[in-house]
Design a protein around this motif. Structure first.
Motif, PDB file in Angstrom:
ATOM      1  N   LEU B  14      13.800 -14.736 -12.860  1.00 31.22           N
ATOM      2  CA  LEU B  14      12.791 -13.890 -13.506  1.00 31.22           C
ATOM      3  C   LEU B  14      11.722 -14.742 -14.194  1.00 31.22           C
ATOM      4  O   LEU B  14      10.531 -14.437 -14.131  1.00 31.22           O
ATOM      5  N   ALA B  15      12.167 -15.833 -14.845  1.00 38.35           N
ATOM      6  CA  ALA B  15      11.202 -16.697 -15.524  1.00 38.35           C
ATOM      7  C   ALA B  15      10.260 -17.331 -14.507  1.00 38.35           C
ATOM      8  O   ALA B  15       9.053 -17.465 -14.755  1.00 38.35           O
ATOM      9  N   ALA B  19       6.295 -17.106 -14.462  1.00 38.95           N
ATOM     10  CA  ALA B  19       5.432 -18.289 -14.429  1.00 38.95           C
ATOM     11  C   ALA B  19       4.497 -18.214 -13.235  1.00 38.95           C
ATOM     12  O   ALA B  19       3.294 -18.513 -13.353  1.00 38.95           O
ATOM     13  N   PHE B  21       3.339 -15.617 -11.800  1.00 41.79           N
ATOM     14  CA  PHE B  21       2.302 -14.634 -12.084  1.00 41.79           C
ATOM     15  C   PHE B  21       1.156 -15.274 -12.874  1.00 41.79           C
ATOM     16  O   PHE B  21      -0.021 -15.089 -12.557  1.00 41.79           O
ATOM     17  N   PHE B  22       1.514 -16.070 -13.895  1.00 41.90           N
ATOM     18  CA  PHE B  22       0.462 -16.667 -14.717  1.00 41.90           C
ATOM     19  C   PHE B  22      -0.289 -17.772 -13.964  1.00 41.90           C
ATOM     20  O   PHE B  22      -1.499 -17.936 -14.139  1.00 41.90           O
ATOM     21  N   HIS B  24      -0.779 -17.758 -10.809  1.00 48.06           N
ATOM     22  CA  HIS B  24      -1.655 -16.985  -9.917  1.00 48.06           C
ATOM     23  C   HIS B  24      -2.905 -16.512 -10.672  1.00 48.06           C
ATOM     24  O   HIS B  24      -4.032 -16.683 -10.190  1.00 48.06           O
ATOM     25  N   LEU B  25      -2.682 -15.980 -11.864  1.00 47.97           N
ATOM     26  CA  LEU B  25      -3.808 -15.518 -12.677  1.00 47.97           C
ATOM     27  C   LEU B  25      -4.799 -16.645 -12.911  1.00 47.97           C
ATOM     28  O   LEU B  25      -6.011 -16.475 -12.786  1.00 47.97           O
ATOM     29  N   TYR B  26      -4.272 -17.808 -13.254  1.00 44.69           N
ATOM     30  CA  TYR B  26      -5.147 -18.947 -13.535  1.00 44.69           C
ATOM     31  C   TYR B  26      -5.972 -19.292 -12.303  1.00 44.69           C
ATOM     32  O   TYR B  26      -7.178 -19.502 -12.391  1.00 44.69           O
ATOM     33  N   VAL B  28      -6.760 -17.433  -9.600  1.00 44.60           N
ATOM     34  CA  VAL B  28      -7.808 -16.486  -9.202  1.00 44.60           C
ATOM     35  C   VAL B  28      -8.945 -16.476 -10.214  1.00 44.60           C
ATOM     36  O   VAL B  28     -10.085 -16.222  -9.864  1.00 44.60           O
ATOM     37  N   SER B  29      -8.647 -16.788 -11.465  1.00 47.18           N
ATOM     38  CA  SER B  29      -9.699 -16.742 -12.477  1.00 47.18           C
ATOM     39  C   SER B  29     -10.679 -17.886 -12.297  1.00 47.18           C
ATOM     40  O   SER B  29     -11.797 -17.827 -12.790  1.00 47.18           O
ATOM     41  N   LEU B  37     -10.214  -7.329 -10.721  1.00 46.57           N
ATOM     42  CA  LEU B  37      -8.990  -6.578 -10.461  1.00 46.57           C
ATOM     43  C   LEU B  37      -9.383  -5.143 -10.116  1.00 46.57           C
ATOM     44  O   LEU B  37     -10.066  -4.476 -10.877  1.00 46.57           O
ATOM     45  N   THR B  47       3.120  -0.048 -12.552  1.00 47.72           N
ATOM     46  CA  THR B  47       3.962  -0.921 -13.374  1.00 47.72           C
ATOM     47  C   THR B  47       4.805  -0.104 -14.337  1.00 47.72           C
ATOM     48  O   THR B  47       5.991  -0.374 -14.536  1.00 47.72           O
TER      49      THR B  47
END
Ligand code: HEM
Ligand SMILES: [Cu+2]
Lengths: 488, 187
Positions: B14-15, B19, B21-22, B24-26, B28-29, B37, B47
């Motif tokens: 899960l961790a 990680a 997810f974040f 990925h966020l970084y 794409v940003s 989005l 969600t």
């Protein structure tokens, strides 16, 4: 806009928080090396460090989060330099009492001081040391209660009570008065803090009802209060204060992250309002998960504990995480050190939350309760969450004092903190999963893996501290500059 | 897989997803071009429903396994009375007063419990809060309860493996805490 005096009191606070942080980290590293038998320590001394470390860390970062919100609130409401100066002086006296009681009075009942341990030292400390510690906490609770009430008052000068909770957003799409997310989140978290400081004051008064109200205290021959009630109160206070601090940190992120990356401000909508109002309700009942292994606790509370612990994470994920994602997604976001800290902090907050949820499941708690899993998850969302939110704010504000912006990422420093920080908590998780108890000054020989994890954890913490030190020295320098005569 | 390894593995997976997810966020940003989005409202709803569903399932699976509901309808084969104190455990098959005046030590000095049968521990404390955690011979935590003054926690369990079990204190009780120990055997 903050005045010069307000900037000065803010930077004074930041200096105090960072100095407390650095000294509490050194205690943490000493403890972990002791647990690894690299530098064994007399248990009484270990527990003096543990007690001081716990109370200092929780206090410093709760204060830092309150402070950060207050600084940013100045954009919307009138803030007060005097109030923050009062809080700083009160905190100074409180911390002096706490540190004297531990370092010179040898008090070491742990920062959660479960009744009646402070009164049953078995020769470890005197009644005076216990009362000094309790008075230190009492003073902090009173001063911070006033601090939080003062901030609520500042908000209420501009917003009505329902507006402060953003209730007008629940029914109207675009109400006449918009409550910024910062005000909403600060407000709900402050209310939580206020409830928890009042509880602390009641709890401490109950201690004093047995040990006397004086600083010198008196020996308690027979502890007559109900230990189960006292334990509930203690965790209501301890759990809640740590969680509200995190929420205040998130308020800072809502306010600053879009702005730092050159994105439009986040707005309050009905789900942001609903999510945050619910989050606070859930968090006030989640503390029951600290008493799962007290089978005499009414069973309804146990179930509430697990359900509320789960539910508390729903608004966080559905509202906060998705809002952050919407801010960041595919837009050529401009990253700098503070915003990167917010991002890593959000990751630490979520990962720590996952560890917390696993532990908050009663059937897992049987084999995790009071193992190293507990410091594992709370260090994840404190050290790698709350601290990074506040530290990100510190880095940003140190420039904001002079109206400048540091656009650099300082990637190496951050990478050191990431590797060191997550490595440090991973060693706690490994120990916790494999049954290593928390709060052991040394480990039984049979727990062969425990010492290795401890030593590695200490080394990781050193790596974290190296990155941290590089960041902090820079911030401190800028904070001191605010005290020089200013050109305008 | 032992429950310990299971919990650790679950957490690490899960961790890692968190990680990822974040990260990925970084990524794409940082891309200069690209859509924002899309359909945020729908994602939010999805969600919400997903989380609630997962939690409902988790609650219905895990809550019945809580210690309060286990071994409730059996008659324990043996009952052990335990009083924890700084820094030891006093144990007997017979109830005894907190001041120990009528304490009868078990025969041979060691509590012995039958394997494969439900047993009950009635745990209290004579001074401060302590823990009562049972470790098997591989030093894995098997089960536990708290020892609280003025209260008696009843812990029921069934030991399937014979052997020596060690007690450790899992509630901080001052400087002797890590040295506080007890033991019993299962035959
Ligand atoms: C690199 C930084 C840090 C290090 C090396 C460190 C180390 C430690 C260690 C070794 C313990 C004792 C664990 C045990 O139970 O065996 C501990 C406990 C604790 N730490 Fe930290 N820590 C750090 C940062 C923090 C932060 C940032 C916070 C909070 C904001 C925090 C809050 C606490 C608390 C509340 C306890 C529990 C004290 C008690 O059991 O009474 N720590 N820490
Ligand atoms: Cu103990």
């Amino acid at each position: 806009m903050p005045t010069l005096a307000f900037k000065r009191i803010t930077s004074l606070w930041i200096i105090v928080v960072l100095v407390l942080f650095l000294s509490a980290i050194s205690m943490g590293i000493l403890m972990r090396f002791a647990q690894g038998s690299v530098s064994p320590m007399d248990p009484a001394k270990f527990y003096v460090l543990m007690t001081t470390h716990g109370v200092t860390m929780i206090g410093a970062w709760a204060a830092a989060s309150i402070l950060a919100c207050n600084y940013l609130m100045a954009r919307y409401v009138k803030v007060s330099t005097g109030l923050n100066l009062f809080a700083l002086i009160g905190t100074g006296v409180g911390v002096a009492l706490l540190w004297t009681s531990t370092f010179s009075g040898n008090f070491h009942a742990g920062w959660t001081f479960l009744y009646p341990l402070p009164f049953k030292a078995g020769g470890g400390w005197q009644a005076a040391a216990a009362n000094q510690f309790l008075w230190g906490l009492m003073l902090l609770s009173i001063v911070w209660l006033i601090w939080c009430l003062g901030m609520v008052w500042q908000i209420l000068q501009k917003y009505s009570l329902p507006q402060a909770f953003a209730w007008q957003h629940l029914s109207k799409k675009e109400p006449a008065v918009e409550t910024p997310p910062l005000i909403l989140i600060t407000m709900v978290s402050l209310v939580g803090m206020i409830v928890c400081f009042i509880t602390a004051i009641i709890l401490l008064a109950m201690f004093f009802s047995e040990s006397g109200w004086g600083l010198s205290g008196k020996p308690v021959l027979e502890a007559k209060l109900d230990p189960l009630l006292m334990k509930n109160l203690t965790f209501f206070f301890g759990h809640t204060v740590a969680n509200e601090a995190l929420y205040l940190g998130l308020a800072v992120v809502y306010e600053l992250l879009p702005e730092l990356g050159g994105r439009p401000k986040l707005h309050t909508s009905w789900y942001v309002s609903l999510g945050w109002n619910c989050a606070v309700l859930f968090i006030l009942t989640a503390f029951f998960h600290h008493l799962y292994m007290d089978f005499v606790q009414p069973q309804g509370f146990q179930i509430v504990g697990q359900v509320a612990s789960y539910l508390a994470s729903v608004p966080s994920v559905v509202v906060t995480l998705i809002s952050l994602a919407a801010v960041l997604y595919g837009r050529g976001f401009r990253w700098s050190l503070p915003s990167l800290m917010f991002l890593v902090g959000a990751a630490g907050w979520i990962i720590g939350g996952i560890g917390a949820l696993i532990d908050a499941t009663i059937s897992n708690n049987i084999i995790l309760h009071n193992t190293l899993w507990v410091p594992a998850h709370f260090h994840t969302y404190n050290l790698m969450g709350n601290v990074l939110f506040a530290l990100g704010f510190f880095c940003w504000v140190a420039d904001d004092f002079r109206g400048t912006v540091d656009p650099r990422k300082h990637g190496l420093k951050l990478v050191l903190m990431i590797i060191g920080g997550f490595g440090f908590v991973l060693m706690f998780y490994l120990g916790g999963a494999y049954s290593v108890p928390r709060r052991f000054a040394f480990y039984p020989a049979e727990l062969t893996h425990a010492q290795l994890f401890a030593t590695m954890g200490a080394w990781f913490a050193l790596v974290y501290s190296l990155g941290l030190l590089l960041v902090v020295l820079n911030v401190l320098k800028k904070c001191f500059l605010v005290f020089l005569p200013q050109r305008s | 897989m032992s429950p310990h390894t299971f919990i650790l593995t679950l957490f690490l997976i899960l961790a890692a997803i968190g990680a990822a997810f974040f990260i990925h966020l970084y990524r794409v940003s940082c891309s200069t071009e690209g859509p924002g989005l899309k359909k945020v409202g729908a994602k939010r709803l999805f969600t919400l429903v997903l989380l609630l569903a997962v939690f409902l399932i988790l609650l219905s699976v895990t809550l019945p396994k809580s210690p309060y509901y286990r071994f409730t309808d059996v008659v324990p084969e043996k009952t052990v009375h335990v009083t924890a104190m700084q820094y030891t455990y006093m144990m007997s098959y017979d109830a005894f007063k907190p001041d120990m005046s009528d304490y009868k030590p078990p025969e041979g000095g060691v509590i012995t419990l039958p394997a494969g049968k439900p047993v009950e521990f009635r745990v209290t404390s004579a001074d401060v809060n302590h823990g009562f955690a049972i470790y098997n011979d591989k030093f894995e935590l098997v089960t536990q309860t708290q020892a609280m003054p003025h209260y008696v926690n009843r812990l029921r369990w069934q030991f399937d493996k014979p052997g020596t079990y060690t007690l450790l204190c899992l509630e901080f009780c001052s400087s002797g805490h890590p040295a506080m120990r007890g033991m019993f055997t299962v035959k």
